[in-house]
Write a protein that holds these residues in place. Sequence first.
Motif, PDB file in Angstrom:
ATOM      1  N   GLU A 132       0.706  -1.364   0.037  1.00 34.63           N
ATOM      2  CA  GLU A 132      -0.022  -0.086  -0.215  1.00 34.63           C
ATOM      3  C   GLU A 132       0.934   1.287  -0.047  1.00 34.63           C
ATOM      4  O   GLU A 132       0.473   2.150  -0.765  1.00 34.63           O
ATOM      5  CB  GLU A 132      -0.985  -0.045   1.351  1.00 34.63           C
ATOM      6  CG  GLU A 132      -1.724   1.403   1.374  1.00 34.63           C
ATOM      7  CD  GLU A 132      -2.802   1.201   2.526  1.00 34.63           C
ATOM      8  OE1 GLU A 132      -3.534   2.076   2.795  1.00 34.63           O
ATOM      9  OE2 GLU A 132      -2.764  -0.061   3.209  1.00 34.63           O
ATOM     10  N   SER A 246      -4.162  -1.263 -12.850  1.00 31.85           N
ATOM     11  CA  SER A 246      -5.458  -0.608 -12.358  1.00 31.85           C
ATOM     12  C   SER A 246      -5.418  -0.264 -10.936  1.00 31.85           C
ATOM     13  O   SER A 246      -6.097   0.750 -10.526  1.00 31.85           O
ATOM     14  CB  SER A 246      -6.740  -1.286 -12.843  1.00 31.85           C
ATOM     15  OG  SER A 246      -6.556  -2.772 -12.309  1.00 31.85           O
ATOM     16  N   ASP A 247      -4.879  -0.987 -10.126  1.00 35.26           N
ATOM     17  CA  ASP A 247      -4.824  -1.009  -8.964  1.00 35.26           C
ATOM     18  C   ASP A 247      -3.879  -0.012  -8.313  1.00 35.26           C
ATOM     19  O   ASP A 247      -3.592   0.358  -7.082  1.00 35.26           O
ATOM     20  CB  ASP A 247      -4.682  -2.383  -8.028  1.00 35.26           C
ATOM     21  CG  ASP A 247      -3.368  -3.010  -8.233  1.00 35.26           C
ATOM     22  OD1 ASP A 247      -2.524  -2.365  -8.940  1.00 35.26           O
ATOM     23  OD2 ASP A 247      -3.376  -4.122  -7.740  1.00 35.26           O
TER      24      ASP A 247
END
Length: 463
Positions: A132, A246-247
């Motif tokens: 993340e 895309s993430d």
Amino acid sequence: QGGQNLASRPARLFQKGAGRFPPLTAAIFPCARAHACVPHARTAGGQLAAGWRTMCGPTAVEGGEDGAKNAAGDPLLALLNRASSDGAKFWRGLCPWLHVEDEGFRQAVRRSVWPYAEGDEALTDQADAWGERLVNEGYFIAQPEELSLPWAVDVAAVARGVEALIAVGLPPSCILAYDEPWAMASQLDQLVRVVSGGNEPIMDWAAFHVRASPSSPPSSSSSAPAGWPPHRDRGSDDSVHAGFRSDGSPRYTTFWLTLTDATPESSCLMVVPKGKDPGYSEGDRGTSPLTTIFSTPEAFQHIRPLPTRAGGMVAFSHRLLHWGSAADPRAPAPRIAVAFAAADPGFAEPYFSRSHLPFPSLGLRVALVAGQALAYCSNEALVTTRERTEAFWNLFHAQAVQFGPSFRSIVAKHRAFLEQTLPQAGSEEEGHSCKRVEEEAQEERVEEVAADGDVEDLFAGIL
């Protein structure tokens, strides 16, 4: 060691949208990354020759009958001759405390892969947090105590190996001849894939040894070795559009492993976080990222140093602007590190098949070192004569069939370029480094391209 800072480049190169000033090789061959050349620590001539007489015998250094005729007066050529003829024996003699094609060591490493993808909840949570941060900030740091298990290698011994190579005049990248760097990458295999969204090693390695001379005054920036100057690992605007999933996970990631403490004094990584860099996600659009990012004095306050203890790791995306700080002569130890890249198979091809992992043959490793020395010559004074060019080429060519066509082409084109532009050993121009040859040739190329109105084409893909 670290090359020139972008700010010192000729101002005319930042006109007409040409805000990125790559080495000539990268401009001609866009597949080559701008910074991908291992800094080379040079040793005083007498000390170097003495080291080689110890390792190779007087005949090799003086250019005797054992295949070293062309190596007279050039200890590095004696090295390449001996490495080619003696194989594992040569490398074991240089660093007997490290491993070369040691099956027992390899078996132990295979049992030590960190299980980040095997269902352990704590490890999964940690990897998710790092992933993340890689998406949101462009990088993450993992200090040694944050990694799940101990390294299967003696990190300090690997650092000592780099210093031993440096002492006899070899570039740090020769540490790849040993099993240890490959063992570290193998242990990280699951973590690399999890935190990066599926990237896999592409066998693009670098190694670093940064230390300022104690005799240099601390105020003398010209004498303080540093890491590479500010750059992105992939600088083209295409790398923005095609370089992320895309993430938001990057399709190209560098994993930078510290073998000694990397501090602001010894030279740690410095970065501009994603959120403070407009060009990270939008592209630089033909301008220098330094100009865009540092448009106000306050912007410099967003630079983040990343001190990392020995055995730690920094991972970052191909778009992160980063560099190595200049070393302070008073730093107690050099900054030694290795780094490898991992990429989505659809974004960057591996230099050779992953079927050779986790431990490529010694011949393939040495060929990789030689190929990268040619392909990425512009950041170091290593490939400085035609004789050295041919010696590195011979080492690479012996295993060339194992490499992918793209990397083979890059190496071959660079070899041809170097053969045409570099002097012969012993000539008056021998001290003319590869870097300076490239800069001069690049200035001519810039003028030609500018005259054609195609400046952006020259700088595409490179910071």
